[in-house]
Design a protein around this motif. Structure first.
Motif, mmCIF file in Angstrom:
data_model
loop_
_atom_site.group_PDB
_atom_site.id
_atom_site.type_symbol
_atom_site.label_atom_id
_atom_site.label_comp_id
_atom_site.label_asym_id
_atom_site.label_seq_id
_atom_site.Cartn_x
_atom_site.Cartn_y
_atom_site.Cartn_z
ATOM 1 N N MET A 166 0.856 -1.013 -0.139
ATOM 2 C CA MET A 166 0.007 -0.023 -0.132
ATOM 3 C C MET A 166 0.905 1.137 -0.017
ATOM 4 O O MET A 166 1.471 1.325 0.897
ATOM 5 C CB MET A 166 -0.956 0.105 1.149
ATOM 6 N N ASP A 167 0.858 2.096 -0.960
ATOM 7 C CA ASP A 167 1.502 3.314 -1.225
ATOM 8 C C ASP A 167 0.926 4.417 -0.854
ATOM 9 O O ASP A 167 -0.177 4.842 -1.688
ATOM 10 C CB ASP A 167 1.921 3.259 -2.686
ATOM 11 N N GLU A 168 1.123 4.961 0.097
ATOM 12 C CA GLU A 168 0.519 6.163 0.670
ATOM 13 C C GLU A 168 -1.261 6.324 0.474
ATOM 14 O O GLU A 168 -1.800 6.923 0.090
ATOM 15 C CB GLU A 168 0.982 7.511 -0.096
ATOM 16 N N PRO A 169 -1.562 5.131 1.157
ATOM 17 C CA PRO A 169 -2.949 4.856 1.141
ATOM 18 C C PRO A 169 -4.023 5.830 1.607
ATOM 19 O O PRO A 169 -5.151 5.665 1.087
ATOM 20 C CB PRO A 169 -3.308 3.368 1.838
ATOM 21 N N THR A 170 -3.624 6.558 2.407
ATOM 22 C CA THR A 170 -4.665 7.477 2.992
ATOM 23 C C THR A 170 -4.694 9.086 2.681
ATOM 24 O O THR A 170 -5.295 9.975 2.923
ATOM 25 C CB THR A 170 -4.598 7.617 4.695
ATOM 26 N N SER A 171 -3.793 9.193 1.417
ATOM 27 C CA SER A 171 -3.383 10.489 1.093
ATOM 28 C C SER A 171 -4.820 11.435 0.387
ATOM 29 O O SER A 171 -4.629 12.426 0.486
ATOM 30 C CB SER A 171 -2.454 10.452 -0.055
ATOM 31 N N SER A 172 -5.518 10.463 -0.176
ATOM 32 C CA SER A 172 -6.713 11.172 -0.729
ATOM 33 C C SER A 172 -7.946 10.726 0.155
ATOM 34 O O SER A 172 -9.241 11.097 -0.318
ATOM 35 C CB SER A 172 -6.889 10.495 -1.964
ATOM 36 N N LEU A 173 -7.992 10.231 1.386
ATOM 37 C CA LEU A 173 -9.117 10.033 1.972
ATOM 38 C C LEU A 173 -9.196 10.924 3.279
ATOM 39 O O LEU A 173 -8.514 11.546 3.793
ATOM 40 C CB LEU A 173 -8.586 8.598 2.743
ATOM 41 N N SER A 174 -10.706 11.062 3.566
ATOM 42 C CA SER A 174 -11.161 11.732 4.518
ATOM 43 C C SER A 174 -10.726 11.072 5.960
ATOM 44 O O SER A 174 -10.396 9.696 5.952
ATOM 45 C CB SER A 174 -12.618 11.796 4.755
ATOM 46 N N GLY A 175 -10.977 11.785 7.268
ATOM 47 C CA GLY A 175 -10.618 10.972 8.413
ATOM 48 C C GLY A 175 -11.245 9.736 8.537
ATOM 49 O O GLY A 175 -10.874 8.938 8.978
ATOM 50 N N LYS A 176 -12.722 9.879 8.206
ATOM 51 C CA LYS A 176 -13.549 8.535 8.447
ATOM 52 C C LYS A 176 -13.170 7.567 7.608
ATOM 53 O O LYS A 176 -13.193 6.561 8.000
ATOM 54 C CB LYS A 176 -15.057 9.352 8.445
ATOM 55 N N GLU A 177 -12.758 7.922 6.350
ATOM 56 C CA GLU A 177 -12.528 6.873 5.159
ATOM 57 C C GLU A 177 -11.239 6.121 5.847
ATOM 58 O O GLU A 177 -11.061 5.063 5.578
ATOM 59 C CB GLU A 177 -12.253 7.452 3.868
ATOM 60 N N ALA A 178 -10.122 7.089 6.278
ATOM 61 C CA ALA A 178 -8.878 6.342 6.648
ATOM 62 C C ALA A 178 -9.115 5.450 8.063
ATOM 63 O O ALA A 178 -8.525 4.499 8.026
ATOM 64 C CB ALA A 178 -8.165 7.511 7.107
ATOM 65 N N GLU A 179 -10.187 6.106 9.010
ATOM 66 C CA GLU A 179 -10.509 5.224 9.852
ATOM 67 C C GLU A 179 -10.999 3.731 9.607
ATOM 68 O O GLU A 179 -10.717 2.712 10.241
ATOM 69 C CB GLU A 179 -11.297 5.838 10.916
ATOM 70 N N SER A 180 -11.879 3.854 8.338
ATOM 71 C CA SER A 180 -12.279 2.554 7.982
ATOM 72 C C SER A 180 -11.328 1.742 7.445
ATOM 73 O O SER A 180 -11.217 0.595 7.474
ATOM 74 C CB SER A 180 -13.465 2.874 6.678
ATOM 75 N N LEU A 181 -10.198 2.354 6.580
ATOM 76 C CA LEU A 181 -9.327 1.540 6.182
ATOM 77 C C LEU A 181 -8.351 1.002 7.131
ATOM 78 O O LEU A 181 -7.898 -0.140 6.936
ATOM 79 C CB LEU A 181 -8.282 2.562 5.284
ATOM 80 N N PHE A 182 -8.231 1.751 8.109
ATOM 81 C CA PHE A 182 -7.207 1.096 9.273
ATOM 82 C C PHE A 182 -8.035 -0.182 9.913
ATOM 83 O O PHE A 182 -7.179 -1.288 10.300
ATOM 84 C CB PHE A 182 -7.108 2.027 10.256
ATOM 85 N N GLY A 183 -9.268 -0.105 9.988
ATOM 86 C CA GLY A 183 -9.991 -1.220 10.404
ATOM 87 C C GLY A 183 -9.859 -2.803 9.478
ATOM 88 O O GLY A 183 -9.614 -3.711 9.834
ATOM 89 N N ILE A 184 -9.854 -2.252 8.066
ATOM 90 C CA ILE A 184 -9.717 -3.471 7.084
ATOM 91 C C ILE A 184 -8.266 -3.780 7.291
ATOM 92 O O ILE A 184 -8.214 -5.084 7.270
ATOM 93 C CB ILE A 184 -10.147 -2.410 5.520
ATOM 94 N N ILE A 185 -7.163 -2.912 7.378
ATOM 95 C CA ILE A 185 -5.831 -3.638 7.333
ATOM 96 C C ILE A 185 -5.732 -4.532 8.616
ATOM 97 O O ILE A 185 -4.978 -5.428 8.503
ATOM 98 C CB ILE A 185 -5.027 -2.320 7.553
ATOM 99 N N CYS A 186 -6.293 -4.042 9.489
ATOM 100 C CA CYS A 186 -6.059 -5.111 10.830
ATOM 101 C C CYS A 186 -7.007 -6.391 10.759
ATOM 102 O O CYS A 186 -6.503 -7.261 11.074
ATOM 103 C CB CYS A 186 -6.752 -4.310 11.986
#
Length: 505
Positions: A166-186
């Protein structure tokens, strides 16, 4: 998390045109771990990943997969092993559905035709397995950026990938979207998927990573276990210097006393990419803007120039309130050199003559309705002479020039008209050292001539080299201003990361 190694890269070397980019680099990934990769721009992160994914060939070294030596000579080799890369620029196709994107070029067939029912069912099985908030039949164009990124992840998982990059995966995401992505990564980690996480954002690395490898100048600087990841130490390792150290990577900043050229008041973006941004730039001053990817730097200067529309706030030029748009900005003496010069700064198939003319048809003479070609030619010659564009052939296609000379053409079209303010986003990205020095000299001369200059840069050395004053953006807001003080690269990086000097965790 298993200690068993999934991927191991040993003694990796890579040079370009005789210049070493990677020197004896070691990098490994365990099964079911998130392994972060950090380093300043130019540290070698992208080159290492491109070798792992088969885009570049290594000059020397050995890559092993599941304990066996392998040669990865193409991205298909990488996919065949079970490695998928999710790049910062998403490759999804918006008019297609989620399922069509996931199984693009590997669609299940029935009697020689695509079996859409089976494809939707296969996609739903993946969605259920990883509990993604998606539907197979939804058009990607109807999804937000965060969900589009999940489609990219599904594409990788559909290849039975054991390792996701994953290359800079949160660069275009909102805070809520980033939180969702972190949950997916875990969740992915818990299910045994390994992840290489490339980010400039320290807080994400602290939160997600089981290990961290830091590269500096193409070499291993450190490999840290989770409990060894301490913000101050990570920054010092990336920079290679103590945070308080003052040396040739520091500069004594000075405030300019000239009249205010540009004033920005409480500028806010409707998409919340930046908010309540206020600052001034004086005539004869170079203001540097630093920040991580996604901090809002590019978005704010695009709004000032008028490429994008701000939701609220004011922009004043020499005390005159503007409703920014590109045509008005040009007429008022504002120039803009965009971040992506090849897509937005010039037209590759056109000559220097035509590219210089693009922003200057209002000052080129006309014969009736026709452009005076002699005046057009003379204007390009003026640009060529002013900043030494090479080759000095006005009819040369700009797309065939070196990166440095392409950037000179983009700058040159502004220098042939009266400028009050020049905005330059990543002025020397992809440019060799000699061309960098020339562009820095051009910016210095413009400031000496009384032009106000804004420079947005990810290169800390560059910010120090050109700036009279520096503001740092983080998560859409201004968090620090450096002026009338000695500033170091480490201090700027600490502000970008939200890490105070002396902070331990």
């Amino acid at each position: 998390m298993s200690k068993e190694l999934l991927l191991e890269a040993n003694h990796i070397y890579k040079s370009f045109s005789g210049i070493p980019v990677l020197h004896d680099v070691h990098f490994d990934v365990r099964r079911g771990e998130v392994h972060a990769l950090m380093g300043e721009n130019g540290a070698g992160k992208s080159t290492l990943i491109k070798i792992i994914t088969g885009i570049y060939t290594k000059d020397a070294g050995q890559i092993s997969w599941e304990g066996k030596p392998v040669e990865i000579n193409s991205y298909q080799d990488c996919l065949n092993l079970g490695i998928s890369c999710i790049y910062q620029e998403l490759s999804v196709i918006p008019p297609l559905t989620v399922a069509q994107n996931v199984y693009l070029r590997k669609e299940p067939l029935r009697a020689g035709l695509i079996d859409y029912n089976k494809m939707n069912s296969m996609t739903q099985q993946l969605i259920d397995l990883y509990d993604f908030p998606l539907k197979p039949t939804t058009l990607v164009e109807d999804l937000g950026m965060g969900q589009r990124q999940l489609v990219e992840i599904l594409k990788g998982l559909s290849n039975d990938s054991k390792l996701l990059i994953m290359d800079e995966p949160t660069s275009s995401l909102s805070g809520k979207e980033a939180e969702s992505l972190f949950g997916i990564i875990c969740k992915l980690r818990d299910q045994g998927v390994s992840i290489i996480y490339i980010s400039h954002r320290l807080e994400e690395v602290y939160r997600l990573s089981d290990r961290l490898t830091i590269l500096r100048d193409g070499k291993n600087a450190a490999v840290l276990e989770k409990d060894e990841i301490i913000p101050k130490m990570v920054i010092e390792t990336m920079i290679g210097k103590e945070m308080e150290e003052v040396d040739d990577s520091s500069k004594e900043l000075r405030s300019d006393e000239g009249p205010v050229c540009l004033e920005v008041k409480s500028l806010t973006d409707s998409a919340n990419r930046f908010r309540n941004i206020s600052f001034q730039v004086r005539h004869g001053e170079i203001l540097g803007i630093g920040g991580l990817i996604g901090a809002g730097r590019t978005e704010i200067v695009r709004a000032i120039y008028g490429v994008d529309k701000a939701a609220s706030g004011e922009v004043l030029l020499d005390d005159e309130r503007l409703d920014p748009n590109p045509a008005l900005s040009i007429s008022k003496g504002i120039g803009f050199v965009p971040e992506d010069r090849r897509k937005q700064g010039f037209i590759p198939l056109l000559s220097t003559v035509k590219n210089v003319a693009l922003t200057n048809y209002d000052i080129i003479k006309r014969t009736g309705m026709a452009i005076d070609e002699n005046d057009e030619l003379e204007l390009s010659k003026k640009a060529i002479e002013a900043i030494d564009i090479r080759p000095a052939d006005p009819q040369k296609e700009v797309g065939t020039m070196s990166g440095g000379n392409q950037q000179k053409v983009v700058l040159g079209k502004w220098l042939v008209r009266g400028l009050k303010l020049l905005i330059v986003d990543e002025p020397t990205a992809g440019i060799d050292v000699g061309a960098k020095a020339e562009i820095y000299s051009i910016l210095d001369q413009l400031a000496s001539d009384g032009v106000a200059v804004i420079v947005v840069s990810s290169d800390l050395q560059e910010l120090l080299r050109v700036s009279h004053r520096i503001i740092v953006m983080r998560k859409g807001g201004i968090v620090r201003e450096f002026k009338d003080e000695t500033v170091t690269q480490a201090k700027i990086l600490a502000a970008m990361q939200g890490v105070e000097e002396g902070e331990k965790r």
